[in-house]
Design a protein around this motif. Structure first.
Motif, mmCIF file in Angstrom:
data_model
loop_
_atom_site.group_PDB
_atom_site.id
_atom_site.type_symbol
_atom_site.label_atom_id
_atom_site.label_comp_id
_atom_site.label_asym_id
_atom_site.label_seq_id
_atom_site.Cartn_x
_atom_site.Cartn_y
_atom_site.Cartn_z
ATOM 1 N N VAL A 280 -63.295 5.904 3.537
ATOM 2 C CA VAL A 280 -62.580 6.840 2.676
ATOM 3 C C VAL A 280 -62.055 7.994 3.522
ATOM 4 N N ILE A 281 -60.751 8.260 3.384
ATOM 5 C CA ILE A 281 -60.118 9.409 4.029
ATOM 6 C C ILE A 281 -59.719 10.379 2.931
ATOM 7 N N ILE A 282 -60.210 11.599 3.010
ATOM 8 C CA ILE A 282 -59.901 12.631 2.016
ATOM 9 C C ILE A 282 -58.807 13.528 2.585
ATOM 10 N N THR A 283 -57.753 13.745 1.803
ATOM 11 C CA THR A 283 -56.736 14.733 2.167
ATOM 12 C C THR A 283 -56.857 15.887 1.178
ATOM 13 N N ASP A 284 -56.804 17.101 1.699
ATOM 14 C CA ASP A 284 -56.995 18.272 0.849
ATOM 15 C C ASP A 284 -56.246 19.455 1.452
ATOM 16 N N TYR B 141 -65.129 9.096 5.921
ATOM 17 C CA TYR B 141 -64.690 8.662 7.247
ATOM 18 C C TYR B 141 -63.923 9.787 7.934
ATOM 19 N N ALA B 142 -63.069 10.476 7.158
ATOM 20 C CA ALA B 142 -62.327 11.624 7.684
ATOM 21 C C ALA B 142 -61.973 12.555 6.534
ATOM 22 N N VAL B 143 -61.942 13.843 6.818
ATOM 23 C CA VAL B 143 -61.467 14.853 5.878
ATOM 24 C C VAL B 143 -60.315 15.574 6.575
ATOM 25 N N LEU C 75 -49.807 23.978 4.106
ATOM 26 C CA LEU C 75 -49.245 22.736 3.570
ATOM 27 C C LEU C 75 -49.779 22.488 2.162
ATOM 28 N N CYS C 76 -48.926 21.968 1.298
ATOM 29 C CA CYS C 76 -49.388 21.565 -0.032
ATOM 30 C C CYS C 76 -50.084 20.206 0.094
ATOM 31 N N GLY C 77 -50.734 19.761 -0.954
ATOM 32 C CA GLY C 77 -51.451 18.484 -0.918
ATOM 33 C C GLY C 77 -50.554 17.313 -0.586
ATOM 34 N N ALA C 78 -49.351 17.299 -1.146
ATOM 35 C CA ALA C 78 -48.399 16.221 -0.838
ATOM 36 C C ALA C 78 -48.009 16.263 0.637
ATOM 37 N N GLY C 79 -47.902 17.443 1.196
ATOM 38 C CA GLY C 79 -47.568 17.585 2.613
ATOM 39 C C GLY C 79 -48.661 17.031 3.504
ATOM 40 N N VAL C 80 -49.918 17.248 3.132
ATOM 41 C CA VAL C 80 -51.037 16.726 3.914
ATOM 42 C C VAL C 80 -51.024 15.195 3.859
ATOM 43 N N ALA C 81 -50.820 14.635 2.668
ATOM 44 C CA ALA C 81 -50.756 13.181 2.531
ATOM 45 C C ALA C 81 -49.560 12.612 3.296
ATOM 46 N N PHE C 82 -48.429 13.301 3.260
ATOM 47 C CA PHE C 82 -47.242 12.864 4.000
ATOM 48 C C PHE C 82 -47.523 12.846 5.501
ATOM 49 N N LYS C 83 -48.181 13.884 6.014
ATOM 50 C CA LYS C 83 -48.475 13.939 7.445
ATOM 51 C C LYS C 83 -49.438 12.817 7.844
ATOM 52 N N LEU C 84 -50.365 12.445 6.976
ATOM 53 C CA LEU C 84 -51.245 11.309 7.242
ATOM 54 C C LEU C 84 -50.415 10.026 7.333
#
Length: 66
Positions: free
Chosen positions: A11-15, A27-29, A42-51
């Motif tokens: 599980v990878i958490i983006t926040d 597994y990763a935060v 960064l907004c939450g969508a930005g963090v997910a986009f960067k992932l």
């Protein structure tokens, strides 16, 4: 998350919120406020986009078979 671990799923958490003192056992935060990432707001969508962007950069883009 415990059930995912039992099933062998990472599980990878983006926040993007201010983190708690104790982070979840994953597994990763990914959070720009806890990492050395230069843009802390960064907004939450930005963090997910960067992932997703980093994943594609590392593993390449694959076409989905229809």
């Amino acid at each position: 998350m415990a059930q995912a671990r039992v099933e062998g799923i990472d599980v990878i958490i983006t926040d993007h919120h201010l983190p708690q003192e104790i982070l979840p056992s994953a597994y990763a935060v990914l959070n720009p406020k806890t990492d050395d990432y230069p843009e802390k707001m960064l907004c939450g969508a930005g963090v997910a986009f960067k992932l997703a962007q980093a994943f594609i950069k590392k593993y390449g883009k694959r076409e989905r078979a229809i």
